[in-house]
Design a protein around this motif. Structure first.
Motif, PDB file in Angstrom:
ATOM      1  N   ALA A 238      -7.327  26.182  21.035  1.00  0.00           N
ATOM      2  CA  ALA A 238      -7.260  24.735  21.261  1.00  0.00           C
ATOM      3  C   ALA A 238      -6.192  24.377  22.309  1.00  0.00           C
ATOM      4  CB  ALA A 238      -6.998  24.004  19.957  1.00  0.00           C
TER       5      ALA A 238
ATOM      6  N   ILE B 195      -7.518  23.275  25.710  1.00  0.00           N
ATOM      7  CA  ILE B 195      -8.294  22.042  25.886  1.00  0.00           C
ATOM      8  C   ILE B 195      -8.029  21.352  27.235  1.00  0.00           C
ATOM      9  CG2 ILE B 195      -8.570  19.650  24.999  1.00  0.00           C
ATOM     10  CD1 ILE B 195      -8.683  20.817  22.192  1.00  0.00           C
TER      11      ILE B 195
ATOM     12  N   GLU C 114     -12.169  25.527  20.103  1.00  0.00           N
ATOM     13  CA  GLU C 114     -11.483  24.550  19.253  1.00  0.00           C
ATOM     14  C   GLU C 114     -10.832  25.204  18.033  1.00  0.00           C
ATOM     15  OE1 GLU C 114     -13.838  20.384  20.108  1.00  0.00           O
ATOM     16  OE2 GLU C 114     -14.734  21.774  18.697  1.00  0.00           O
TER      17      GLU C 114
ATOM     18  N   THR D  59     -18.238  23.884  30.000  1.00  0.00           N
ATOM     19  CA  THR D  59     -18.351  23.461  28.607  1.00  0.00           C
ATOM     20  C   THR D  59     -19.804  23.256  28.168  1.00  0.00           C
ATOM     21  OG1 THR D  59     -18.063  21.220  29.428  1.00  0.00           O
ATOM     22  CG2 THR D  59     -16.116  22.303  28.569  1.00  0.00           C
TER      23      THR D  59
ATOM     24  N   HIS E  77     -14.736  14.705  25.025  1.00  0.00           N
ATOM     25  CA  HIS E  77     -13.427  15.302  24.747  1.00  0.00           C
ATOM     26  C   HIS E  77     -13.562  16.283  23.585  1.00  0.00           C
ATOM     27  CE1 HIS E  77     -13.874  11.648  22.318  1.00  0.00           C
ATOM     28  NE2 HIS E  77     -13.306  12.370  21.370  1.00  0.00           N
ATOM     29  N   TYR E  78     -12.485  17.056  23.356  1.00  0.00           N
ATOM     30  CA  TYR E  78     -12.515  18.127  22.347  1.00  0.00           C
ATOM     31  C   TYR E  78     -11.282  18.002  21.474  1.00  0.00           C
ATOM     32  CZ  TYR E  78     -15.341  19.342  26.305  1.00  0.00           C
ATOM     33  OH  TYR E  78     -16.244  19.256  27.333  1.00  0.00           O
ATOM     34  N   TYR E  79     -11.311  18.634  20.330  1.00  0.00           N
ATOM     35  CA  TYR E  79     -10.112  18.579  19.494  1.00  0.00           C
ATOM     36  C   TYR E  79      -9.946  19.869  18.692  1.00  0.00           C
ATOM     37  CZ  TYR E  79     -13.753  16.908  16.336  1.00  0.00           C
ATOM     38  OH  TYR E  79     -14.909  16.770  15.627  1.00  0.00           O
TER      39      TYR E  79
ATOM     40  N   MET F  85     -10.382  22.455  29.926  1.00  0.00           N
ATOM     41  CA  MET F  85     -11.825  22.313  29.748  1.00  0.00           C
ATOM     42  C   MET F  85     -12.372  21.193  30.625  1.00  0.00           C
ATOM     43  SD  MET F  85     -12.160  24.675  27.541  1.00  0.00           S
ATOM     44  CE  MET F  85     -13.797  24.531  26.899  1.00  0.00           C
TER      45      MET F  85
ATOM     46  N   THR G 168     -14.471  18.007  31.305  1.00  0.00           N
ATOM     47  CA  THR G 168     -14.794  16.925  30.372  1.00  0.00           C
ATOM     48  C   THR G 168     -16.298  16.644  30.359  1.00  0.00           C
ATOM     49  OG1 THR G 168     -14.413  15.276  32.077  1.00  0.00           O
ATOM     50  CG2 THR G 168     -12.542  15.814  30.643  1.00  0.00           C
TER      51      THR G 168
END
Lengths: 587, 150
Positions: free
Chosen positions: A322, A325, A318, A308, A578-580, A328, A330
């Protein structure tokens, strides 16, 4: 005549170019043949490896027996062709083409960022445009300044479509296209959405190829200057691994020259209070990420683990993938990790209030500007990074500051966040994160180091590099490193389809070849240059005394005195994120 | 209730990009315009990026991306009308309607289009509103004419 479909079987043909007989393959275009024979034909819309659009017409040549000139970029050679690339008629035609392009152009060259390095300006000079023979209407479209990273000025666009093609064929993001018609034509996203609203991932590959000032980064050098001039602010700077082997090109060094020492001197003279090496952050990333990989494998948790470090890739994921996620890592990127450590560990050691620190990052990347602005990359109310300058912005700043990089003495990065290893240095090339992480992963499981540190299967400029790396007799890690988002998409689709290759570890970089070809690097798209920059990084790796991230003594001290152990609560607080999901698939 | 976009799409082959224009025509025939939402659905169905579809839809004069007004004004700017001064009528319409050529008024009452020729050159300059034609048009008449349409 002109065709864009490549012929599969090539056969030799005899042609004459400027009265010189040549034996060439008929799978080549007139332009390719000319270039191979040292004959210069000007181009504005053409790019190597990209389907020619033939939209600018500046590359027209005369072919005897043809009723009108043909675009050399999209016309294949044929038996018996007699081609004239620079006849008086062709020169006159090219001059008119440039005059017509200039007639609608905004013409505020003195105020333009590309002044002196603009391809349209160069052609106007070559074809000796000295008067306004045609006075066309000017377009008055609003400047798109909605994005943190990218600025688009449609009034300077000459509709060459390089940006559109790169976005489609190299990145498969398809964020933009030519819309409307005639004088109204404009390159935009669907429904004229702004860059900020669109699915643009801000990789900046379009900026690298734009021939004019229509696409550029949001320049924050003034903000950085103001911070330096403020006596109450401590301005720290970190420099990404790839910068030292690319920035020299703009100061007359041969391609791939490492100018780390001179760069540090330049930054100190510019007034930065502390100059750090992002390679330290890269080493830190490796420790956390290798630990995460081994944990996920040994504890039978979600695999594959996907790297990442590349913010353009993160934004792409994203928007369009998504659902990946959970795979991925962190780990924050090296830039954000380093920023978090500067404002905690370093600030504490130096007894500086963290809020007095203005943390600047020199990055090969446009999307890093977007990363710096992400609301979750904040610790204790302070952003990990306050400003990101691209390589290009730094080049301009150094020149403005009156420094001649070539004649500067060498200096060292400041301790302790200036200590680096060969493992962290190779982050700048596609496959480098993976190689560095595997070196440390091997050590984590075997408590001893790999015999041969070079993992050559993941080196090189191929878009997708697969490797099987045996860590222990029982454990072989299936790896793949992909660069360029078109290749990333292939790997993402494989994961969606159930990971048939059983990958454990995936490295993805948004830009083809990795950061050495990042959207913030000096302009151009020459494959040879990218190769040489990568070779420079691998050569530097060999010269490092320490070539393993876990042997970086400053990183070891950071863990011993501050973070405690790998993956500790402190480490999670400062080094992980974190991702969204951003929207449904809407390119 | 108009037909759903998915029902319109079901008449075409999924993934066949050459059917883009017939699909856009079918969607416009049903809804009177091509909505943003329909572009995303077509994009998924044909696997063509929405930016490309927008490029095609804005290239051809036949496609509308906004709902048309209740009354459609076609002001002729063809050669004969141009010679008779139709150019001067454009700003009068724009001022009266408070919208630009090619747009729809805020209240959805009128859409103002400029067309190349209505084929009624003897009446130039001429404007056509819905099925009515007004020839030898002068700037002074425009307000009165528009009042007829609610």
């Amino acid at each position: 005549m002109a065709t864009s479909t490549k012929l599969l079987i090539s056969k030799p043909v005899n042609i004459w170019m400027n009265d010189e007989p040549m034996k060439v393959e008929d799978t080549q275009t007139i332009l390719q043949v000319a270039r191979n024979h040292g004959i210069h034909i000007p181009t504005l819309c053409y790019l190597d490896e990209i389907t020619p659009t033939g939209s600018c017409r500046i590359c027209v040549v005369e072919v005897e027996g043809f009723p009108r000139p043909v675009p050399s970029c999209s016309t294949f050679v044929k038996e018996g062709m007699k081609i004239h690339t620079n006849s008086p008629k062709i020169q006159a035609i090219r001059k008119v083409i440039v005059e017509l392009l200039v007639a609608n152009h905004e013409m505020d060259c003195l105020y333009c960022e590309r002044n002196g390095e603009c391809e349209l300006q160069d052609l106007a000079k070559i074809y000796n445009i000295r008067d306004h023979r045609f006075l066309g209407s000017k377009r008055q479209n609003p400047l798109d300044q909605t994005s943190m990273a990218l600025v688009r000025d449609p009034n300077k666009c000459i509709l060459c479509q390089r940006c559109v093609k790169v976005c489609d064929e190299v990145q498969s993001v398809h964020a933009i296209d030519v819309t409307k018609r005639g004088f109204e034509s404009i390159v935009t996203s669907a429904f004229g959405k702004t860059i900020h609203e669109s699915s643009c991932v801000l990789c900046g590959q379009c900026v690298r190829v734009c021939p004019t000032g229509a696409l550029k980064e949001r320049d924050v050098s003034t903000e950085v200057r103001e911070a330096i001039d403020d006596p109450n602010t401590i301005v720290t700077v970190q420099v990404a691994p790839s910068i030292s082997v690319t920035i020299g090109e703009e100061f007359g060094f041969p391609i791939g020259t490492d100018v780390s020492g001179k760069l540090v001197t330049a930054l100190k003279r510019m007034g930065f209070d502390a100059v750090f090496d992002t390679v330290f952050g890269a080493d830190l990333t490796i420790l956390e990420e290798a630990n995460e990989l081994i944990k996920r494998i040994t504890e039978n948790k979600t695999l594959p683990l996907i790297s990442t470090c590349s913010p353009g890739w993160i934004k792409f994921m994203e928007h369009e993938y998504a659902d990946l996620i959970p795979y991925m890592s962190t780990c924050k990127s090296p830039m954000s990790m380093q920023g978090a450590i500067i404002k905690s560990y370093w600030a504490k050691n130096q007894q500086i209030m963290p809020k007095r620190i203005f943390q600047v990052a020199i990055m090969p990347c446009m999307a890093k500007k977007f990363e710096a602005d992400r609301s979750e990359l904040v610790n204790d109310g302070l952003p990990n990074t306050d400003a990101v300058l691209t390589t290009r912005e730094l080049i301009r700043a150094i020149k403005k500051f009156g420094l001649d990089l070539k004649s500067l003495p060498d200096s060292k990065y400041d301790d302790p966040l200036g200590e680096s290893t060969g493992a962290g240095k190779i982050f700048g090339a596609s496959g480098g994160v993976m190689e560095a992480a595997l070196r440390t992963a091997y050590w984590l499981v075997n408590k001893k180091n790999l015999e041969h540190l070079e993992i050559t299967q993941v080196r090189g400029i191929e878009g997708i590099k697969r490797a099987k790396i045996q860590l222990t007799p029982e454990l072989t890690v299936n790896c793949v490193a992909a660069s360029g988002l078109k290749n990333a998409r292939i790997i993402c689709d494989e994961i969606r389809a159930g990971n048939p290759n059983n990958y454990h570890f995936i490295e993805i970089m948004a830009c083809p070849g990795g950061c050495i070809n990042g959207g913030g690097q000096p302009r151009g798209m020459d494959l040879e240059v990218i190769k040489q920059r990568a070779q420079a990084l691998y050569k530097l790796d060999e010269q490092y005394t320490i070539r393993l991230s876990h042997e970086n003594t400053a990183v070891q001290r950071l863990y011993a005195n501050f973070l405690k152990t790998l993956g500790s609560n402190e480490a999670h607080h400062l080094l992980h994120t974190h991702y969204y999901p951003r929207s449904e698939r809407r390119h | 209730m108009p037909t759903k976009i998915s029902d319109i799409l079901s008449h075409f082959t999924q993934g066949n990009s050459s059917e883009l224009i017939p699909i856009l025509q079918a969607v416009q025939a049903e809804y009177g315009f091509i909505s943003e939402e329909s572009v995303y659905e077509i994009s998924e169905y044909l696997n063509i990026p929405s930016s490309k579809i927008y490029g095609v839809a804005t290239f051809y004069a036949q496609f509308r991306l906004q709902p048309p007004g209740r009354h459609v004004i076609n002001l002729c700017t063809g050669t004969a009308c141009h010679v008779k001064g139709s150019e001067k009528l454009i700003p009068v319409f724009e001022q009266e309607l408070k919208c630009k050529a090619g747009e729809t008024t805020k209240d959805g009452r009128f859409t103002l289009n400029l067309v190349a020729c209505l084929g009624a050159c003897a009446l130039s300059p001429v404007v056509n509103i819905d099925s009515d034609f007004y020839g030898n048009l002068t700037a002074g008449e425009i307000k009165k004419i528009l009042r007829k349409y609610k």
